[in-house]
Design an enzyme around this catalytic site. Structure first.
Site, PDB file in Angstrom:
ATOM      1  N   ASN A   1      65.409  66.607  47.448  1.00 25.48           N
ATOM      2  CA  ASN A   1      65.208  65.539  48.434  1.00 25.48           C
ATOM      3  C   ASN A   1      63.862  65.610  49.148  1.00 25.48           C
ATOM      4  O   ASN A   1      63.612  64.866  50.082  1.00 25.48           O
ATOM      5  CB  ASN A   1      66.345  65.517  49.452  1.00 25.48           C
ATOM      6  CG  ASN A   1      66.416  66.775  50.281  1.00 25.48           C
ATOM      7  OD1 ASN A   1      65.890  67.816  49.901  1.00 25.48           O
ATOM      8  ND2 ASN A   1      67.074  66.684  51.424  1.00 25.48           N
ATOM      9  N   CYS A   2      62.956  66.479  48.705  1.00 27.47           N
ATOM     10  CA  CYS A   2      61.629  66.620  49.309  1.00 27.47           C
ATOM     11  C   CYS A   2      60.715  65.488  48.824  1.00 27.47           C
ATOM     12  O   CYS A   2      60.609  65.239  47.623  1.00 27.47           O
ATOM     13  CB  CYS A   2      61.043  67.986  48.928  1.00 27.47           C
ATOM     14  SG  CYS A   2      59.316  68.189  49.395  1.00 27.47           S
ATOM     15  N   ASP A   3      60.062  64.801  49.752  1.00 30.30           N
ATOM     16  CA  ASP A   3      59.177  63.694  49.386  1.00 30.30           C
ATOM     17  C   ASP A   3      58.013  64.149  48.508  1.00 30.30           C
ATOM     18  O   ASP A   3      57.610  63.433  47.584  1.00 30.30           O
ATOM     19  CB  ASP A   3      58.634  62.999  50.635  1.00 30.30           C
ATOM     20  CG  ASP A   3      59.700  62.196  51.356  1.00 30.30           C
ATOM     21  OD1 ASP A   3      60.724  61.846  50.726  1.00 30.30           O
ATOM     22  OD2 ASP A   3      59.519  61.913  52.559  1.00 30.30           O
TER      23      ASP A   3
ATOM     24  N   ILE B   1      58.012  66.686  46.441  1.00 28.66           N
ATOM     25  CA  ILE B   1      58.580  66.942  45.115  1.00 28.66           C
ATOM     26  C   ILE B   1      58.723  65.622  44.359  1.00 28.66           C
ATOM     27  O   ILE B   1      58.373  65.529  43.175  1.00 28.66           O
ATOM     28  CB  ILE B   1      59.951  67.651  45.223  1.00 28.66           C
ATOM     29  CG1 ILE B   1      59.778  69.091  45.706  1.00 28.66           C
ATOM     30  CG2 ILE B   1      60.724  67.587  43.911  1.00 28.66           C
ATOM     31  CD1 ILE B   1      59.174  70.033  44.689  1.00 28.66           C
ATOM     32  N   LYS B   2      59.219  64.607  45.034  1.00 35.03           N
ATOM     33  CA  LYS B   2      59.394  63.299  44.385  1.00 35.03           C
ATOM     34  C   LYS B   2      58.067  62.771  43.867  1.00 35.03           C
ATOM     35  O   LYS B   2      57.986  62.270  42.739  1.00 35.03           O
ATOM     36  CB  LYS B   2      60.034  62.314  45.358  1.00 35.03           C
ATOM     37  CG  LYS B   2      61.490  62.635  45.668  1.00 35.03           C
ATOM     38  CD  LYS B   2      62.045  61.719  46.734  1.00 35.03           C
ATOM     39  CE  LYS B   2      63.455  62.156  47.115  1.00 35.03           C
ATOM     40  NZ  LYS B   2      63.992  61.406  48.250  1.00 35.03           N
TER      41      LYS B   2
END
Length: 116
Positions: free
Chosen positions: A10-12, A14-15
């Protein structure tokens, strides 16, 4: 060349990194700290390569919620113990590209590392 991305789903950041890799058809394996944790040997290798100061995310919610005593007097051993106990304190993403370790997401650095 094997590529592994370490982080939490859910890390931005990471996305963004995942979108970057996938849009360039770069195959990688994702290792989620929340479900898979992190091995001491792996963390020790990263610390030896890039240093604990670069890996420990002092701006993370997890770090900021620690008791003041845990945040004070940080050294390599204390930082590694904290990151092993709560891997969400490790900066994200950590990307292993062959023998190279990249911390954080910078498109130009990724470009140089994966050559796509």
């Amino acid at each position: 060349m094997t590529i592994t991305m370490y982080g939490i789903t859910n890390c931005d950041t990471i996305k963004k990194a995942r979108v970057w890799l996938e849009s360039r058809d770069v195959p990688y394996r994702f290792h989620d700290y929340r479900t898979e944790g992190i091995e001491a040997g792996k963390l020790n290798g990263w610390v030896g390569e890039v240093g604990w100061e670069k890996l420990l995310n002092k701006g993370s919610t997890t770090f900021r919620e620690l008791p003041e005593a845990d945040r004070q007097g940080l050294d390599e051993n204390k930082a590694k113990a904290l990151m092993l106990a709560k891997p969400t304190m490790i900066k994200r993403p950590v990307l292993e590209v062959g023998d190279q370790i990249l911390v954080g997401f910078k498109p130009d650095v990724y470009e140089g590392a994966v050559g796509k």
